[in-house]
Design an enzyme around this catalytic site. Structure first.
Site, short mmCIF file in Angstrom:
data_model
loop_
_atom_site.label_atom_id
_atom_site.label_comp_id
_atom_site.label_asym_id
_atom_site.label_seq_id
_atom_site.Cartn_x
_atom_site.Cartn_y
_atom_site.Cartn_z
N PRO A 186 0.82 -1.22 0.00
CA PRO A 186 0.00 0.00 0.00
C PRO A 186 0.86 1.27 0.00
O PRO A 186 0.35 2.34 -0.26
CB PRO A 186 -0.84 -0.12 1.27
CG PRO A 186 -0.30 -1.26 2.04
CD PRO A 186 0.60 -2.06 1.16
N GLU A 230 2.50 -6.81 9.12
CA GLU A 230 2.49 -5.35 9.18
C GLU A 230 3.38 -4.74 8.10
O GLU A 230 3.18 -3.62 7.69
CB GLU A 230 2.95 -4.85 10.55
CG GLU A 230 1.87 -4.83 11.61
CD GLU A 230 0.54 -4.28 11.14
OE1 GLU A 230 0.49 -3.07 10.86
OE2 GLU A 230 -0.44 -5.04 11.06
N ARG A 283 -3.66 -9.61 -20.24
CA ARG A 283 -4.58 -9.28 -21.32
C ARG A 283 -3.95 -8.39 -22.38
O ARG A 283 -4.50 -8.24 -23.47
CB ARG A 283 -5.86 -8.68 -20.77
CG ARG A 283 -5.67 -7.43 -19.98
CD ARG A 283 -6.90 -7.13 -19.13
NE ARG A 283 -8.09 -7.08 -19.96
CZ ARG A 283 -8.34 -6.11 -20.82
NH1 ARG A 283 -7.51 -5.11 -20.96
NH2 ARG A 283 -9.44 -6.14 -21.54
N ASP A 335 -10.62 -0.16 -24.39
CA ASP A 335 -11.20 -0.23 -23.05
C ASP A 335 -11.17 1.13 -22.39
O ASP A 335 -10.58 2.07 -22.89
CB ASP A 335 -10.32 -1.15 -22.17
CG ASP A 335 -10.35 -2.58 -22.66
OD1 ASP A 335 -11.44 -3.09 -22.90
OD2 ASP A 335 -9.26 -3.17 -22.78
CL1 6GU Z 1 -0.32 -3.85 -3.22
N1 6GU Z 1 -1.01 -4.51 -0.76
C1 6GU Z 1 -1.75 -4.39 0.34
N2 6GU Z 1 -1.48 -5.15 1.39
N3 6GU Z 1 -2.76 -3.55 0.44
C2 6GU Z 1 -3.00 -2.81 -0.63
C3 6GU Z 1 -2.27 -2.87 -1.80
C4 6GU Z 1 -1.25 -3.76 -1.84
N4 6GU Z 1 -2.77 -2.00 -2.68
C5 6GU Z 1 -3.77 -1.42 -2.07
N5 6GU Z 1 -3.93 -1.89 -0.82
#
Ligand code: 6GU
Length: 244
Positions: free
Chosen positions: A93, A120, A158, A173
């Site tokens: 994230p 974590e 794809r 798309d």
């Molecule tokens: Cl790539 N990993 C995690 N754990 N949470 C996320 C993410 C990735 N992308 C958005 N939320």
């Protein structure tokens, strides 16, 4: 394209019975041999007694942190399984938000190595030493990078040659690039959302379809579709267009 996934949950990538990557377009890519997804359990490379891949964070706090050694060794062992150089991608994230342009760039690589973190986080030292690209699929938190890795694999697969039945259709798309007239003389390339689509019957619950689509006039139809793409993008995703 070989796509390795390093994970502590390799069963999420099981192929029999077919699951997310075994059906639809990613399934076709696999059946054609255009992509070969290889999931490897990081735990298998843990040198400690209980094949532990995580430990408690220095400084305290909740959750567990993935240790350096198992991941470092897993990356090098998996990379040595094939001579093609791998582009390393850490799903996290904290990464850069994945866009269609990133997907297109990743689809041009000879090989990808995706690292799906859990817990974590991952010990920062092994991230710095592996120097992967860090990619997030959106501003929300998943329990681990595996689903994000599958999202990335689907989006890449794809785009690979021969995967979509109709060769042109990936360019049509949402987030495809369109030449948009900006003056009498000039056009600019813009990524746009898709236009609405309709099929039989011509009338459903009292609702018809836009007349232009029944006209057989391909020039008018394409002009209408471009207008719809622009209007939709302006209404729903103004951030994708220049202001004004
Ligand atoms: Cl790539 N990993 C995690 N754990 N949470 C996320 C993410 C990735 N992308 C958005 N939320």
């Amino acid at each position: 394209m070989r796509i390795d996934v390093l994970t502590t949950f390799p069963e999420m990538f099981a192929t029999s019975p077919p699951a997310a990557l075994g059906v639809s377009i990613p399934g076709r890519a696999a059946a054609l041999g255009v992509v070969n997804v290889v999931a490897t359990d990081i735990r298998a490379y843990a040198e400690n007694k209980h094949q532990k891949t995580d430990d408690r964070p220095f400084g305290g706090g909740p959750g567990m942190v993935m240790m350096c050694q198992p991941l470092w060794d897993a990356v090098h062992a998996v990379e040595a399984m094939d001579p093609a150089p791998a582009t390393r991608v850490l799903l996290s994230p904290q990464g850069e938000r994945l866009t269609q342009s990133h997907v297109e760039e990743l689809a041009r690589q000879p090989r990808l190595l995706l690292i799906a973190g859990h817990y974590e986080g991952i010990d920062e030292r092994v991230i710095e030493s592996l120097a992967p690209r860090e990619v997030s699929i959106g501003d929300y938190v998943l329990s681990g990078g595996e689903l994000a890795a599958m999202v990335l694999i689907d989006a890449v697969a794809r785009l690979l040659p021969g995967v979509l039945g109709d060769e042109g259709s990936s360019g049509q798309d949402s987030f495809g690039e369109y030449a948009v007239p900006v003056s009498k003389k000039a056009t600019e390339t813009r990524r746009l959302l898709d236009c609405p689509h309709y099929t039989k019957p011509r009338e459903w619950m009292g609702r018809g379809v836009p007349e232009v689509l029944l006209s057989g006039d391909h020039g008018r139809i394409e002009a209408w579709r471009l207008e719809q793409r622009l209007a939709r993008t302006r209404a729903r995703r103004p951030d994708m267009l220049p202001p004004g």
